[in-house]
Design a protein around this motif. Structure first.
Motif, PDB file in Angstrom:
ATOM      1  N   PHE A  90       0.915  -1.076  -0.012  1.00 30.30           N
ATOM      2  CA  PHE A  90       0.024  -0.011   0.061  1.00 30.30           C
ATOM      3  C   PHE A  90       0.699   1.149   0.048  1.00 30.30           C
ATOM      4  O   PHE A  90       0.651   2.127  -0.756  1.00 30.30           O
ATOM      5  CB  PHE A  90      -1.029   0.015   1.144  1.00 30.30           C
ATOM      6  CG  PHE A  90      -2.027   1.056   1.382  1.00 30.30           C
ATOM      7  CD1 PHE A  90      -2.915   1.048   0.266  1.00 30.30           C
ATOM      8  CD2 PHE A  90      -1.699   2.350   2.208  1.00 30.30           C
ATOM      9  CE1 PHE A  90      -3.704   2.111   0.223  1.00 30.30           C
ATOM     10  CE2 PHE A  90      -2.712   3.340   1.999  1.00 30.30           C
ATOM     11  CZ  PHE A  90      -3.797   3.192   1.161  1.00 30.30           C
ATOM     12  N   LEU A  91       1.897   1.306   0.701  1.00 27.70           N
ATOM     13  CA  LEU A  91       2.872   2.310   0.852  1.00 27.70           C
ATOM     14  C   LEU A  91       3.539   2.850  -0.477  1.00 27.70           C
ATOM     15  O   LEU A  91       3.684   3.796  -0.893  1.00 27.70           O
ATOM     16  CB  LEU A  91       3.708   2.308   2.127  1.00 27.70           C
ATOM     17  CG  LEU A  91       4.707   3.518   2.316  1.00 27.70           C
ATOM     18  CD1 LEU A  91       3.789   4.526   2.571  1.00 27.70           C
ATOM     19  CD2 LEU A  91       5.742   3.253   3.407  1.00 27.70           C
ATOM     20  N   THR A  92       3.932   1.495  -0.835  1.00 28.04           N
ATOM     21  CA  THR A  92       4.826   1.658  -2.077  1.00 28.04           C
ATOM     22  C   THR A  92       3.789   2.252  -3.301  1.00 28.04           C
ATOM     23  O   THR A  92       4.255   2.935  -4.139  1.00 28.04           O
ATOM     24  CB  THR A  92       5.268   0.459  -2.719  1.00 28.04           C
ATOM     25  OG1 THR A  92       5.879  -0.237  -1.544  1.00 28.04           O
ATOM     26  CG2 THR A  92       6.210   0.384  -3.736  1.00 28.04           C
ATOM     27  N   VAL A  93       2.622   1.690  -3.421  1.00 27.71           N
ATOM     28  CA  VAL A  93       1.583   2.350  -4.486  1.00 27.71           C
ATOM     29  C   VAL A  93       1.467   3.844  -4.456  1.00 27.71           C
ATOM     30  O   VAL A  93       1.687   4.553  -5.093  1.00 27.71           O
ATOM     31  CB  VAL A  93       0.368   1.500  -4.352  1.00 27.71           C
ATOM     32  CG1 VAL A  93      -0.756   2.221  -5.222  1.00 27.71           C
ATOM     33  CG2 VAL A  93       0.533   0.231  -4.800  1.00 27.71           C
ATOM     34  N   LEU A  94       1.364   4.284  -3.127  1.00 21.71           N
ATOM     35  CA  LEU A  94       1.036   5.856  -2.689  1.00 21.71           C
ATOM     36  C   LEU A  94       2.413   6.517  -3.232  1.00 21.71           C
ATOM     37  O   LEU A  94       2.307   7.478  -3.860  1.00 21.71           O
ATOM     38  CB  LEU A  94       0.816   5.958  -1.369  1.00 21.71           C
ATOM     39  CG  LEU A  94      -0.520   5.555  -1.093  1.00 21.71           C
ATOM     40  CD1 LEU A  94      -0.847   5.732   0.473  1.00 21.71           C
ATOM     41  CD2 LEU A  94      -1.769   6.327  -1.728  1.00 21.71           C
ATOM     42  N   VAL A  95       3.509   5.894  -2.851  1.00 19.71           N
ATOM     43  CA  VAL A  95       4.931   6.551  -2.939  1.00 19.71           C
ATOM     44  C   VAL A  95       5.083   6.512  -4.667  1.00 19.71           C
ATOM     45  O   VAL A  95       5.757   7.396  -5.173  1.00 19.71           O
ATOM     46  CB  VAL A  95       5.983   6.112  -2.180  1.00 19.71           C
ATOM     47  CG1 VAL A  95       7.503   6.371  -2.732  1.00 19.71           C
ATOM     48  CG2 VAL A  95       6.093   6.231  -0.903  1.00 19.71           C
ATOM     49  N   TYR A  96       4.799   5.457  -5.367  1.00 21.91           N
ATOM     50  CA  TYR A  96       4.969   5.374  -6.645  1.00 21.91           C
ATOM     51  C   TYR A  96       4.106   6.513  -7.380  1.00 21.91           C
ATOM     52  O   TYR A  96       4.497   7.486  -8.204  1.00 21.91           O
ATOM     53  CB  TYR A  96       4.765   4.083  -7.233  1.00 21.91           C
ATOM     54  CG  TYR A  96       5.443   4.004  -8.764  1.00 21.91           C
ATOM     55  CD1 TYR A  96       6.302   3.296  -8.856  1.00 21.91           C
ATOM     56  CD2 TYR A  96       4.539   4.221  -9.713  1.00 21.91           C
ATOM     57  CE1 TYR A  96       7.008   3.284 -10.153  1.00 21.91           C
ATOM     58  CE2 TYR A  96       4.755   3.880 -11.216  1.00 21.91           C
ATOM     59  CZ  TYR A  96       6.177   3.326 -11.299  1.00 21.91           C
ATOM     60  OH  TYR A  96       6.689   3.327 -12.689  1.00 21.91           O
TER      61      TYR A  96
END
Length: 132
Positions: free
Chosen positions: A57-63
């Motif tokens: 979830f965090l990686t999707v937001l950061v990307y």
């Protein structure tokens, strides 16, 4: 059971399903973008994919925050290329169709006239069109 308890359970279920499918769409769009981006080297692609697996979830937001504009540009470029390829294919198919001589067209029209598929006036119109 109260109607409103059931209503909110159903509402929460629909919201959860909607959020899950939205997340899956974003995840697959990001994975496609990672492999479409030729500016990223293999190690950076591997790091992004590793992060997507273990911190999803965090990686999707950061990307989306860090690379969202580039993602849009790559997607638009890909769409332009697909449209150009489709138009080129249509042009090639439209111009490379079988060419037949006027006498072939008239003989086909005569066969249709003999079979009763077309009328004499339609046959005369085809003849006049082919003769031009």
């Amino acid at each position: 059971m109260n109607f409103f308890e059931n209503f909110w359970d159903i509402f929460w279920w629909f919201f959860t399903i909607y959020a899950f499918f939205g997340y899956m769409y974003a995840l697959f769009a990001i994975i496609g973008d990672i492999f479409r981006d030729h500016a990223l080297n293999g190690w950076l692609k591997a790091i992004w994919l590793f992060a997507l697996v273990f911190i999803p979830f965090l990686t999707v937001l950061v990307y989306l925050i860090a690379r969202g504009n580039g993602m849009t540009q790559r997607s638009m470029e890909n769409a332009r290329q697909r449209q150009a390829a489709g138009e080129a294919y249509i042009r090639s198919v439209a111009t490379s169709g079988p060419t037949s001589s006027p006498s072939d067209e008239i003989s086909k029209a005569k066969a249709l006239l003999d079979d009763g598929t077309i009328t004499a006036t339609e046959f005369a119109a085809i003849k006049a069109k082919v003769a031009v």
